[in-house]
Scaffold this motif. Structure first.
Motif, short mmCIF file in Angstrom:
data_model
loop_
_atom_site.label_atom_id
_atom_site.label_comp_id
_atom_site.label_asym_id
_atom_site.label_seq_id
_atom_site.Cartn_x
_atom_site.Cartn_y
_atom_site.Cartn_z
N ALA A 105 1.41 10.08 -3.07
CA ALA A 105 0.36 9.43 -2.39
C ALA A 105 -0.74 10.19 -2.66
N ASP A 108 0.51 -1.50 0.01
CA ASP A 108 -0.26 -0.23 0.13
C ASP A 108 1.16 1.69 -0.45
N ILE A 109 0.43 2.35 -0.17
CA ILE A 109 0.90 3.54 0.04
C ILE A 109 1.71 3.72 1.31
N ASP A 123 -4.10 6.58 -7.12
CA ASP A 123 -2.87 7.68 -7.93
C ASP A 123 -3.40 8.25 -9.18
N PHE A 182 -1.69 1.55 -4.93
CA PHE A 182 -1.75 2.22 -6.96
C PHE A 182 -1.62 1.46 -7.95
#
Length: 591
Positions: free
Chosen positions: A547, A375-376, A471, A424
């Protein structure tokens, strides 16, 4: 007992259709409709129909409004088998009528695309610990080959059986003579090395598993009133504009019917949000119609997704956007269907059939992540995971679908949820299908009302839903939280959050735009959505891995080439009202 007692009696002589005995208080509902028998027979296809609530006495099965001849119906232990003449029929609604009761209408597609789901004895755990189909695989045949002929050759060579197909994509499903994963993997390797085979698709989902939806997110920190969330997208303003502008007595605007395919399993027709869709909905040409199998409970994924589009108003549950346009609308068809429970391959088979049946928009509130997706924040994503080998097959399948769509149906739009992994969306090795780049795929992120006391137009009015994927591949965000359907009138439904429920908000407004101007093409629809968008988030530096890029940043070309427009660089938030205004303006531009 409220639901789900399947048919247990015998076939009546008249049929009007059958004579059966079940509990008298069970409502008449079609709970399942699938291709059965020889699913490759495109001339005389057979369909299995499960019905609950049939009483002893005459009943009638109606297809496209006409009674099905009794010699076309066969009774089995727990379902009906209906054989149709494809050459003399067209896809349409099927329902059961008995006494003063009418069942829910389901959409019966005469399309040739159908794949089988595995039963509990035909799945196994692979080395990643994921459930995978054991003996059912799909092969995508190179386009220069006759797919059906080549599939039969492969089946004969590997002692397999052709049991399903998506002919427009040259995909054929084989049942392999294997007993364990080692044998399956060896057969897949050999088949994949055939010159005529483009790819082998391995299905990784459980037997009769629930739909691979993006509803895995638990509604942590949900809004107090989920209906308030839609204010950030000007939901009611859009409904009011459509009703008032199109009904303008001095300058009325003609509207055009739009058909929407929703890839979900079922809808609860006992919920007040959907109870008035029973029977022949299309008797009223102007109203929104819903066609779906009946679900057991009102809190299911399909009921909630369909509710954003079509729930009746003021029953305590959801308020469907398209349903709000009924006074002046053209008659929207919302078809909820996924054919069978055979995972992603079934989603694509149903999508192909629906497009061939005239769907202009597909709503895909589903998606998958590859094992290893981060994940981010750099943490592993743990929802809707698939192995690398399965992802490779799915990617080839989706690529074939979008190539076919561009070639044969360039005006069709697919609206897809970005996902709820806080990851993303654009990494095609790690997220499908939202990572595909094509004019015909719209990717939708989710936002939630912020705690800041600012005006609606302020970028800080809403903030990214903390689980929403992000994104520059995301086209636009919409409200992620909604009120689900309730089981009784005037009861508040459960709060549901996720990009699954942001997606039908965009689907709904695209359908309304097309009802105003059906000549709009996918690239034009995207342009109008982005031109009309409100903003969200801080100004972006245009870096794709940042992000804070919740969507692709708004460009000067999307703001009349004004380099000083304050919206430039911000992410895009759906403005349903302004999108309809621009659709109306496009009529003048096309004249």
């Amino acid at each position: 007992m409220r639901k789900r007692n399947l048919v247990t009696g015998g076939l009546a002589a008249v049929l009007s259709l059958l004579s059966l005995c079940v509990y008298a208080d069970t409502p008449l509902r079609i709970t399942q409709l699938q291709r059965c028998g020889n699913v490759l027979d495109s001339q005389q296809p057979t369909y299995c129909v499960q019905v609950s609530g049939l009483q002893s006495g005459p009943a009638q099965l109606r297809f496209n409004g006409a009674p099905v001849p009794t010699d076309r119906i066969e009774y089995r232990q727990d379902h009906l088998r209906v054989r149709l003449d494809a050459a003399a029929s067209r896809s349409g609604p099927l329902l059961v009528e008995q006494g003063n009761q009418l069942s829910n209408p389901v959409w019966l597609s005469l399309g040739s695309s159908h794949v089988l789901a595995a039963d509990e004895g035909a799945v196994a755990k692979n080395r990643e610990g994921l459930t995978t189909y054991l003996d059912l695989v799909s092969v995508i045949i190179e386009e220069r080959y006759d797919g059906a002929k080549e599939a039969r050759r492969l089946a004969e060579r590997y002692e397999a059986e052709v049991v399903g197909a998506i002919p427009p994509l040259n995909l054929y499903q084989l049942r392999l003579p294997v007993k364990n994963l080692e044998q399956r993997d060896a057969a897949v390797l050999r088949i994949g090395n055939e010159l005529s085979v483009d790819a082998v698709v391995i299905e990784e989902s459980g037997a009769e598993q629930t739909l691979e939806g993006d509803a895995a997110e638990q509604p942590v920190d949900p809004p107090k009133d989920p209906r308030e969330e839609w204010k950030s997208n000007r939901f009611l303003d859009a409904v009011h504009f459509y009703q008032q502008r199109l009904a303008n007595g001095s300058d009325p605007v003609p509207t055009h019917p739009v058909r929407i395919g929703v890839i979900e399993r079922a809808v609860d027709f006992d919920a007040p949000d959907f109870n008035d869709y029973l029977g022949d909905c299309r008797a009223d040409a102007k109203r929104t119609c819903v066609y779906a199998r009946d679900a057991e409970a009102a809190d299911g994924h399909g009921t909630t997704v369909a509710g954003v589009l079509a729930a009746s108003w003021d029953n305590g549950g959801s308020n469907g956007f398209l349903r709000g346009l009924d006074l002046v609308g053209p008659g929207f068809d919302v078809i909820v269907d996924r054919g069978s429970d055979a995972g992603i391959t079934a989603n694509i088979a149903a999508s192909v059939n629906l497009v061939e049946d005239g769907a202009r928009i597909l709503n895909w509130s589903w998606g998958i992540h590859r094992i290893g997706t981060r994940d981010i924040h750099g943490d592993p994503v743990d929802s809707l995971l698939r192995s690398g080998i399965a992802m490779a097959g799915y990617e080839e399948l989706l690529e074939e679908f979008f190539l076919w769509l561009r070639r044969e149906h360039p005006d069709v739009v697919v609206v897809n949820s970005a996902g709820n992994g806080a990851a993303f969306s654009s990494q095609d090795d790690y997220r499908l299908p939202s990572s595909f780049v094509t004019d015909q795929l719209f990717v939708i992120g989710g936002h939630q009302r912020s705690t800041k006391d600012v005006e609606l137009e302020d970028p800080d009015y809403a903030t990214r839903r903390h689980t929403s994927n992000t994104d520059m591949r995301v086209d636009i965000t919409a409200a992620a939280c909604t009120a689900g359907s309730a089981p009784i009138v005037d009861q508040d439904g459960p709060v549901r959050c996720g990009t699954s429920y942001a997606t039908p908000l965009v689907t709904g407004v695209l359908a309304a735009m097309l009802s105003i101007n059906p000549e709009l093409q996918p690239d034009q629809l995207r342009m109008l959505l982005r031109r009309s968008a409100l903003t969200i988030g801080r100004e972006s530096d245009f870096e794709p891995m940042e992000a804070d890029d919740l969507t692709a940043p708004i460009l000067p070309s999307e703001r009349s080439n004004d380099l000083n427009d304050p919206d430039i660089g911000h992410s895009a938030r759906l403005d349903m009202y302004r999108a309809l205004e621009l659709a109306m303006e496009s009529l003048d531009a096309s004249r």
